[in-house]
Design an enzyme around this catalytic site. Structure first.
Site, PDB file in Angstrom:
ATOM      1  N   LYS A 140      57.827  53.854  45.199  1.00  0.00           N
ATOM      2  CA  LYS A 140      59.443  54.191  45.920  1.00  0.00           C
ATOM      3  C   LYS A 140      60.277  53.658  45.340  1.00  0.00           C
ATOM      4  O   LYS A 140      61.509  53.553  45.884  1.00  0.00           O
ATOM      5  CB  LYS A 140      59.057  54.132  47.265  1.00  0.00           C
ATOM      6  CG  LYS A 140      57.835  54.835  48.102  1.00  0.00           C
ATOM      7  CD  LYS A 140      57.333  56.098  47.545  1.00  0.00           C
ATOM      8  CE  LYS A 140      58.079  57.103  47.863  1.00  0.00           C
ATOM      9  NZ  LYS A 140      57.583  58.398  47.172  1.00  0.00           N
ATOM     10  N   HIS A 154      51.674  51.625  39.455  1.00  0.00           N
ATOM     11  CA  HIS A 154      52.381  50.801  40.417  1.00  0.00           C
ATOM     12  C   HIS A 154      51.490  49.243  40.516  1.00  0.00           C
ATOM     13  O   HIS A 154      51.788  48.826  41.684  1.00  0.00           O
ATOM     14  CB  HIS A 154      52.033  51.379  41.863  1.00  0.00           C
ATOM     15  CG  HIS A 154      52.949  52.617  41.963  1.00  0.00           C
ATOM     16  ND1 HIS A 154      54.270  52.854  41.747  1.00  0.00           N
ATOM     17  CD2 HIS A 154      52.551  53.883  42.386  1.00  0.00           C
ATOM     18  CE1 HIS A 154      54.517  53.758  41.911  1.00  0.00           C
ATOM     19  NE2 HIS A 154      53.753  54.583  42.350  1.00  0.00           N
ATOM     20  N   SER A 211      61.686  54.177  52.172  1.00  0.00           N
ATOM     21  CA  SER A 211      61.310  55.258  51.388  1.00  0.00           C
ATOM     22  C   SER A 211      59.687  55.279  51.539  1.00  0.00           C
ATOM     23  O   SER A 211      59.174  56.366  51.837  1.00  0.00           O
ATOM     24  CB  SER A 211      61.862  55.230  50.029  1.00  0.00           C
ATOM     25  OG  SER A 211      61.288  56.226  49.062  1.00  0.00           O
TER      26      SER A 211
END
Ligand code: PPS
Length: 304
Positions: A56, A118, A148
């Protein structure tokens, strides 16, 4: 994080919401560790570009910018028909009945290959370092990042149940998130930048403040020199409102995401945290933040 279920038949069973597991000291879910040997043995090529982020932080935005810079002119039909998450595969993802991220990356026809991850820095497959690949890390301030991530958990069935906002925020502060602690992630990558010269560390807030300037910096880092018109095309095409309308970039067709609960392209702003944090939560968060973020050279902006 994006889930590769674009072509999932409607009748296919929804993957169950996962629970968090401790994986070498980092909270993860099975959807990111079940293909671990292939991830760790992934064979990077010298011209691969890895886009690394905490979830995010602006991953999709930067992936889209790079994809347009490299292939926007040469393969316009690809932009119109292949979803961004296939053009820029998500290395560690593995969801039943879907191609694993490593397979999609292996099959990418482009040069360079743009690959998203990620993973915290210590989990990056060693071939990326051995091949001296360019790496772009995008970081976002912790408060907006948490907000988020919370809404993403609400709308995405392959995230753990986020609970209510105050539970989620507590978990965020404790690092009980998929891909672990935000604090460890941004710091770990920041430290890597001190010794690995082919790492470009950028901030979501800077992109919001001046997208053109950040695109210039990206181009300098990867060695591209787009014309003024080309740069304008990329800047315009990757504006929030345009990406939100773009079915190949907004994930509207991914069945595990329910955009009625919260759209993937949600607000795209700096400072939305002010609409979520209570005064008490903000005080507690700031105090905890001071304890964890001791490196004076890594500074985030919570407003621009
Ligand atoms: S993911 O799922 O980890 O890949 O998500 P990621 O792409 O990293 O982050 C999603 C947030 O980035 C915002 N976003 C943008 N903001 C501004 N401009 C553009 N073009 C843009 N594209 C994506 C997106 O709206 C999410 O942030 P929030 O705050 O939830 O709106």
């Amino acid at each position: 994080m994006i889930y590769l279920l674009q072509h999932t038949p409607k009748q296919m069973e929804m993957p169950p919401r996962p629970s968090l597991l401790d994986f070498h000291g980092v909270s993860m879910t099975k959807y990111f560790i079940d293909n671990w040997d292939n991830v760790q043995n992934f064979k990077a090529r010298p011209d691969d570009i890895l886009i690394a982020t905490y979830p995010k932080a602006g991953t999709t935005w930067v992936c889209y910018i790079l994809d347009l810079l490299y292939f926007g002119q040469t393969c316009p039909e690809r932009q119109a028909s292949v979803p961004l998450h296939e053009r820029v595969p998500f290395l560690e993802i593995t969801i039943p009945s879907q191609p694993a991220g490593t397979d999609l990356a292996d099959q990418l026809p482009t040069t360079p290959r743009l690959i998203k991850t990620h993973l915290p820095v210590q989990f990056i497959p060693k071939s990326f370092w051995e091949q001296n690949c360019r790496v772009i890390y995008v970081a976002r301030n912790a408060k907006d990042n948490a907000v988020s991530y919370f809404h993403f958990g609400r709308m995405n069935n392959v995230q753990p149940e986020p609970g209510d906002w105050s539970t989620f925020l507590q978990n965020f502060m404790e690092g009980k998130m998929v891909f672990g602690s935000w604090y460890d992630h941004v710091n770990g990558w920041w430290e890597k930048k001190q010794t690995y010269s082919k790492l470009h560390y950028m901030f979501y807030e800077d992109l919001i403040e001046d997208t053109g300037r950040e695109i210039d910096r990206l181009c300098y880092f990867v060695g591209l020199s787009p014309s003024a018109e080309e740069k304008e095309r990329v800047t315009t095409g990757t504006k929030f409102d345009n990406m939100k309308q773009d079915k190949m970039a907004n994930y509207s067709t991914v069945p595990v995401m329910n955009h009625k609960v919260s759209p993937f392209m949600r607000k795209g702003k700096v400072g939305d945290w002010k609409n979520h944090f209570t005064v008490a939560q903000n005080g507690e968060f700031d105090e905890d933040y001071r304890q964890k973020m001791k490196n004076p050279s890594l500074r985030f902006r919570t407003e621009v």
